[in-house]
Design an enzyme around this catalytic site. Structure first.
Site, mmCIF file in Angstrom:
data_model
loop_
_atom_site.group_PDB
_atom_site.id
_atom_site.type_symbol
_atom_site.label_atom_id
_atom_site.label_comp_id
_atom_site.label_asym_id
_atom_site.label_seq_id
_atom_site.Cartn_x
_atom_site.Cartn_y
_atom_site.Cartn_z
ATOM 1 N N ASP A 36 0.807 -1.221 0.000
ATOM 2 C CA ASP A 36 0.000 0.000 0.000
ATOM 3 C C ASP A 36 0.839 1.270 0.000
ATOM 4 O O ASP A 36 2.054 1.228 0.179
ATOM 5 C CB ASP A 36 -0.969 -0.013 1.190
ATOM 6 C CG ASP A 36 -0.318 -0.477 2.496
ATOM 7 O OD1 ASP A 36 0.920 -0.524 2.548
ATOM 8 O OD2 ASP A 36 -1.047 -0.777 3.438
ATOM 9 N N ASP A 105 -7.767 -2.679 14.177
ATOM 10 C CA ASP A 105 -9.145 -2.999 13.793
ATOM 11 C C ASP A 105 -9.196 -4.221 12.865
ATOM 12 O O ASP A 105 -10.247 -4.567 12.352
ATOM 13 C CB ASP A 105 -9.803 -1.790 13.115
ATOM 14 C CG ASP A 105 -9.066 -1.343 11.859
ATOM 15 O OD1 ASP A 105 -8.037 -1.964 11.508
ATOM 16 O OD2 ASP A 105 -9.516 -0.371 11.219
ATOM 17 N N HIS A 107 -7.332 -4.530 10.013
ATOM 18 C CA HIS A 107 -7.046 -4.282 8.594
ATOM 19 C C HIS A 107 -5.757 -4.963 8.153
ATOM 20 O O HIS A 107 -4.821 -5.106 8.925
ATOM 21 C CB HIS A 107 -7.026 -2.781 8.264
ATOM 22 C CG HIS A 107 -5.905 -2.011 8.871
ATOM 23 N ND1 HIS A 107 -6.115 -0.945 9.721
ATOM 24 C CD2 HIS A 107 -4.558 -2.111 8.739
ATOM 25 C CE1 HIS A 107 -4.953 -0.438 10.082
ATOM 26 N NE2 HIS A 107 -3.981 -1.127 9.499
ATOM 27 N N GLU A 112 -9.764 -1.927 5.251
ATOM 28 C CA GLU A 112 -10.419 -1.719 6.537
ATOM 29 C C GLU A 112 -11.589 -2.693 6.662
ATOM 30 O O GLU A 112 -12.148 -3.130 5.652
ATOM 31 C CB GLU A 112 -10.955 -0.279 6.618
ATOM 32 C CG GLU A 112 -9.892 0.792 6.418
ATOM 33 C CD GLU A 112 -8.985 0.986 7.643
ATOM 34 O OE1 GLU A 112 -9.092 0.197 8.599
ATOM 35 O OE2 GLU A 112 -8.179 1.924 7.622
HETATM 36 C C1 F6R Z 1 1.288 -1.394 6.042
HETATM 37 C C2 F6R Z 1 0.170 -2.300 6.261
HETATM 38 C C3 F6R Z 1 -0.667 -2.177 7.488
HETATM 39 C C4 F6R Z 1 0.105 -2.509 8.755
HETATM 40 C C5 F6R Z 1 -0.784 -2.346 9.982
HETATM 41 C C6 F6R Z 1 -0.014 -2.574 11.255
HETATM 42 O O1 F6R Z 1 1.898 -1.650 4.798
HETATM 43 O O2 F6R Z 1 -0.075 -3.107 5.439
HETATM 44 O O3 F6R Z 1 -1.760 -3.051 7.372
HETATM 45 O O4 F6R Z 1 0.590 -3.825 8.682
HETATM 46 O O5 F6R Z 1 -1.326 -1.061 10.012
HETATM 47 O O6 F6R Z 1 0.937 -1.565 11.426
HETATM 48 P P1 F6R Z 1 2.034 -1.649 12.551
HETATM 49 O O7 F6R Z 1 2.963 -2.748 12.174
HETATM 50 O O8 F6R Z 1 2.725 -0.312 12.515
HETATM 51 O O9 F6R Z 1 1.319 -1.920 13.826
#
Ligand code: F6R
Length: 230
Positions: A36, A105, A107, A112
């Site tokens: 992303d 959440d 995702h 989401e």
């Molecule tokens: C980022 C991504 C997100 C993260 C998620 C957890 O490329 O795909 O889904 O994996 O937001 O983020 P952290 O690791 O910072 O808790």
């Protein structure tokens, strides 16, 4: 490889760098596609995911720049950029190993929780929870983009193997809900991940704190083992 950003993969990226420097790995023929990117951030913006990948991995390994792709958050025509992104992954033969973290959440990528997930790479509006969680990297919440481009759940699930890493006490709830609370996963991006036998979950003790105790775990694992590897 399909790669993720965020805090979770940082120790893994440091380890991959160290292993290549020690001559144990070679990234010179590896291709990577990131999950992303924020909409509206230039690749060299300090908080863009392209810059994150450069600073935390690509600049330190032998991967060729032309073999790394991250969605273009500045594309004028996002839908056609998304289609081109999917085509590129397909031309490269698909993703062998997809690395995933998970949001509080549930995702994955920026998919989401919702009832129906777009399958392919697409633009997504970020929830306030995700913007809140990510504001630690920006000087204020107002600077956190309100939209992003993310691989779809279908793109992610098409990977031949998925490695999901969940660490930290703040992820204990979501780990429990997604993997062990019947019915919940329906609202999470992971609902599609669980039934796939090619998912490996790696977690630390803090994230695993709410997992069922040993006896119950065996039952839970029996139920899941036929589908996923945990
Ligand atoms: C980022 C991504 C997100 C993260 C998620 C957890 O490329 O795909 O889904 O994996 O937001 O983020 P952290 O690791 O910072 O808790």
């Amino acid at each position: 490889m399909g790669l993720a950003t965020g805090s979770t993969p940082l120790p893994l990226y440091r380890e991959l760098i160290a292993r290549e420097q020690a001559g144990k790995l070679d990234f010179s023929r590896v291709r990577s596609a990131n999950l992303d990117e924020y909409k509206g951030l230039a690749p060299d913006h300090p908080q863009s995911y392209r810059r994150f990948m450069q600073e935390n991995l690509f600049d330190h390994i032998s991967i060729k720049p032309e073999n790394t792709i991250v969605p273009d958050g500045l594309a004028d025509d996002i839908p056609s950029m998304c289609r081109a992104y999917e085509r590129k992954i397909e031309d490269w033969g698909g993703v062998d190993i997809q690395l995933l973290g998970i949001g509080h959440d549930g995702h994955i990528g920026f998919n989401e929780p919702c009832d129906h997930f777009p399958v392919m790479t697409h633009e997504v509006k970020l929830t306030e929870m995700t913007r809140e969680a990510n504001k630690r990297f920006f000087s204020s919440i107002d600077e956190v983009p309100t939209a992003a481009v993310t691989m779809g759940v279908g793109t992610v699930m098409a990977a031949r193997k998925i490695v999901m890493v969940i660490t930290g006490a703040d992820k204990a709830d979501i780990l429990y809900k997604v993997f062990f609370r019947t019915g919940h996963a329906g609202g999470s991006g992971l609902h599609s991940a669980v039934p796939f036998r090619h998912v490996t979950l790696i977690c630390d003790e803090a994230a695993a704190a709410k997992m069922p105790q040993e006896g119950q775990l065996n039952a839970a694992f029996r139920a899941l083992r036929t589908q996923s590897k945990i």
